[in-house]
Design a protein around this motif. Structure first.
Motif, short mmCIF file in Angstrom:
data_model
loop_
_atom_site.label_atom_id
_atom_site.label_comp_id
_atom_site.label_asym_id
_atom_site.label_seq_id
_atom_site.Cartn_x
_atom_site.Cartn_y
_atom_site.Cartn_z
N HIS A 119 0.83 -1.20 0.00
CA HIS A 119 0.00 0.00 0.00
C HIS A 119 0.88 1.27 0.00
O HIS A 119 0.47 2.29 -0.54
CB HIS A 119 -0.92 0.01 1.22
CG HIS A 119 -1.92 -1.10 1.20
ND1 HIS A 119 -3.05 -1.09 0.42
CD2 HIS A 119 -1.94 -2.30 1.87
CE1 HIS A 119 -3.75 -2.19 0.61
NE2 HIS A 119 -3.08 -2.95 1.49
N HIS A 154 -0.20 -2.61 9.54
CA HIS A 154 -0.54 -1.19 9.62
C HIS A 154 0.61 -0.40 10.24
O HIS A 154 1.45 -0.96 10.97
CB HIS A 154 -1.81 -1.01 10.45
CG HIS A 154 -3.00 -1.71 9.89
ND1 HIS A 154 -3.85 -1.15 8.95
CD2 HIS A 154 -3.49 -2.97 10.13
CE1 HIS A 154 -4.80 -2.00 8.64
NE2 HIS A 154 -4.60 -3.14 9.34
N VAL A 180 3.25 8.73 6.15
CA VAL A 180 2.22 7.79 6.59
C VAL A 180 1.63 8.28 7.89
O VAL A 180 2.26 9.05 8.63
CB VAL A 180 2.79 6.36 6.75
CG1 VAL A 180 3.29 5.81 5.42
CG2 VAL A 180 3.91 6.34 7.78
N LYS A 181 0.42 7.83 8.17
CA LYS A 181 -0.26 8.14 9.42
C LYS A 181 -0.42 6.87 10.24
O LYS A 181 -0.45 5.76 9.70
CB LYS A 181 -1.62 8.77 9.15
CG LYS A 181 -1.54 10.14 8.49
CD LYS A 181 -2.92 10.73 8.31
CE LYS A 181 -2.84 12.12 7.68
NZ LYS A 181 -4.21 12.70 7.49
N SER A 239 2.87 7.75 13.08
CA SER A 239 2.90 8.68 11.94
C SER A 239 4.34 9.14 11.69
O SER A 239 5.15 9.23 12.62
CB SER A 239 2.03 9.90 12.24
OG SER A 239 0.68 9.51 12.44
N GLN A 264 -2.37 3.44 9.25
CA GLN A 264 -2.51 3.30 7.80
C GLN A 264 -1.95 1.95 7.35
O GLN A 264 -0.92 1.48 7.85
CB GLN A 264 -1.77 4.44 7.10
CG GLN A 264 -1.82 4.39 5.58
CD GLN A 264 -1.07 5.55 4.96
OE1 GLN A 264 -0.78 6.54 5.63
NE2 GLN A 264 -0.73 5.43 3.68
#
Length: 523
Positions: free
Chosen positions: A155, A232, A163-164, A236, A167
């Motif tokens: 992804h 994930h 990125v957060k 962040s 995510q």
């Protein structure tokens, strides 16, 4: 012909008149020059008394000396035995301080002498440095494969992507999870006594296979096998490293992503080695960068790295800055200003008052009645035109901030003269002066003085001169008279030079006469 003769006579008269005018002007100029010197000598104090002495007429001289030979003292005035000039008196200049110098108020004004008070205060100053923005290495998240499998989908596909937290980063297909998940679902579907223990054991095997509690709860809630796992972002930030690619096989523990946070950043500041003592961990720092004009970022010194760069003689101060909007990026150039720390109370003087000689620091202290005394001090740090004094002064004293070099020079000369006066013996007397030897010609003989034109005296660093000596205690030998060349020994005695031994210089032997040939000898 007559016209030519008249022209020639007129030329000669003109040249003669010009020469006469030049001679008269030269004589007048010499006279004015001499008159100016005489007038200046009347207004100036005698040489050697020191322009630093004031109102000496009401003081009693300690001794007299020749300014060209200050180490030689005389107990009464008179003509110098070294130079064609009168001896100069030397006066007492204070309460026994050899280096004290006295200056009249008028002369202080002419010399531009200014003073300042020794004060108490804290010496603090802002320090500026430069540095580069870097990632905060304490704000790093590492994403690894918990089980062996295959990367089916990415992804986040490129480094430095933002990125957060939470995510999706990638999907892994993990064959080993299929067996443990089916075993757990089978144990849950079975009924009977002791079946609960089998379900707990199967749940534990799923944990050992690398599944997290949220993933296990998904299996329990859906009742289905999930061989794929979506990983994930744990925080962040920015993807600093990306090691995964679609289709690749990964093993358990293989690094996939390295995520650096940007909520805080580091600035590695280059601090000069000489200013290292003024930087302390915890000090407040303000940072500015050309890429964000007008923005001020505040932080604190996190650490002083224990290493000095040998090429730049600087050490690194690690500053941690808040970066909530993520505007400061690694690699940016930053200018840092360190806030001054509250220091303790110390003695302060203007930096221009301190004379650095290379081996010591000297300050000229102004006392009452125009007296000035050089004092050796121990100085500390310097900032904002002020210097810390650790030893040698007290608060409230006055120090000279202008003209101190002239005063220090005069004080050093007077101290040297006092030290050259003789070394005391243990019994209270003085060490007898060592004898010197010279050779010269007797010019005049009197009852109390013998005038000799002598050559250089190496032991005294004298050049040739004519001077008077006291005769020896037993008087002159009978074979010594005016005009004789003599060799004599003398020593200093009561401010004069007395002959201790004298004798005529032996004449060089005459060369032998050439032998005469007898009569009738062949040529």
């Amino acid at each position: 012909m007559n016209k030519q003769r008249n022209r020639q006579r007129n030329k000669q008269r003109t040249v003669a008149a010009m020469l006469a005018t030049a001679i008269v002007a030269g004589v007048a100029g010499v006279g004015l020059y001499r008159a100016g010197i005489s007038e200046g000598m009347k207004q100036m104090p005698p040489p050697g008394t020191g322009a630093m002495s004031a109102s000496e007429t009401d003081k009693k001289p300690l001794y007299w000396h020749d300014p060209m030979y200050p180490g030689q003292k005389f107990d009464k005035p008179g003509k110098s035995p070294f130079m064609d000039m009168q001896l100069v008196p030397v006066y007492a200049i204070g309460a026994g301080d050899e280096g004290t110098v006295t200056i009249s108020p008028r002369l202080q004004q002419n010399l531009g002498v200014r003073t300042a008070l020794v004060t108490e205060g804290s010496l603090s100053s802002r320090l500026s440095a430069v540095g580069n923005v870097a990632y905060n290495e304490r704000d790093v998240a590492l994403v690894q494969a918990r089980s062996a499998g295959y990367v089916e989908r990415l992804h986040v596909r490129a480094p430095l992507d933002r990125v957060k937290k939470g995510q999706a980063l990638l999907e892994l297909y993990i064959p080993d999870w299929i067996a443990v998940q089916e075993e757990y679902l089978t144990a849950r579907r079975m009924q009977g006594s002791g079946i609960a223990g089998l379900a707990d054991a199967a749940r534990q095997r799923m944990r050992l296979a690398g599944m997290t509690e949220p993933q296990i709860r998904v299996i329990e809630s859906t009742g289905k096998v999930h061989p794929r796992m979506t990983i994930h972002a744990p925080a962040s930030g920015v993807v600093a490293e990306l090691s995964a690619r679609e289709g690749m096989t990964v093993v358990a523990g293989a690094p996939l992503y390295r995520i650096n946070g940007l909520d805080t950043v580091w600035v590695n500041a280059e601090v000069p080695e000489a200013a290292a003592a003024r930087v302390r961990p915890g000090a407040v720092v303000e940072a500015r960068t050309p890429g964000l004009p007008g923005e001020v970022f505040k932080g604190r010194v996190g650490a002083i790295l224990p290493e000095v760069d040998p090429s730049t003689r600087t050490l690194k101060a690690r500053i941690e800055l808040a970066n909530p909007s993520g505007q400061m990026l690694p690699g940016m150039f930053a200018t840092l200003t360190f806030a001054p720390a509250a220091g303790k109370e110390v003695l302060l003087v203007p930096s221009e008052a301190v004379i650095q000689t290379g081996t010591r620091s000297v300050v000229i202290v102004a006392r009452e009645k125009g007296e000035f005394l050089p004092v050796e001090v121990k100085s500390g740090i310097e900032a904002n035109g002020q210097t810390e004094i650790r030893e040698g002064l007290a608060a409230g004293q006055k120090v000279v901030v202008s003209g101190q070099f002239l005063i220090d020079s005069e004080a050093s000369l007077k101290g040297a003269i006092a030290r050259m006066g003789g070394t005391p013996e243990p019994g209270g007397g003085k060490v007898a002066a060592r004898p010197h030897r010279a050779e010269g010609k007797i010019e005049r003989i009197a009852d109390d003085e013998i005038t000799i034109s002598h050559g250089p005296v190496a032991s005294l660093q004298w050049g040739p001169m004519t001077m008077g000596f006291k005769p020896p205690p037993g008087g002159l030998p009978r074979n010594v008279a005016v005009g004789d060349t003599v060799t004599f020994d003398f020593r200093q005695q009561d401010g004069n030079f007395a002959i201790t031994a004298i004798s005529p210089t032996a004449a060089a032997p005459a060369p032998p006469a050439a032998p005469t040939k007898p009569a009738g000898a062949p040529k």
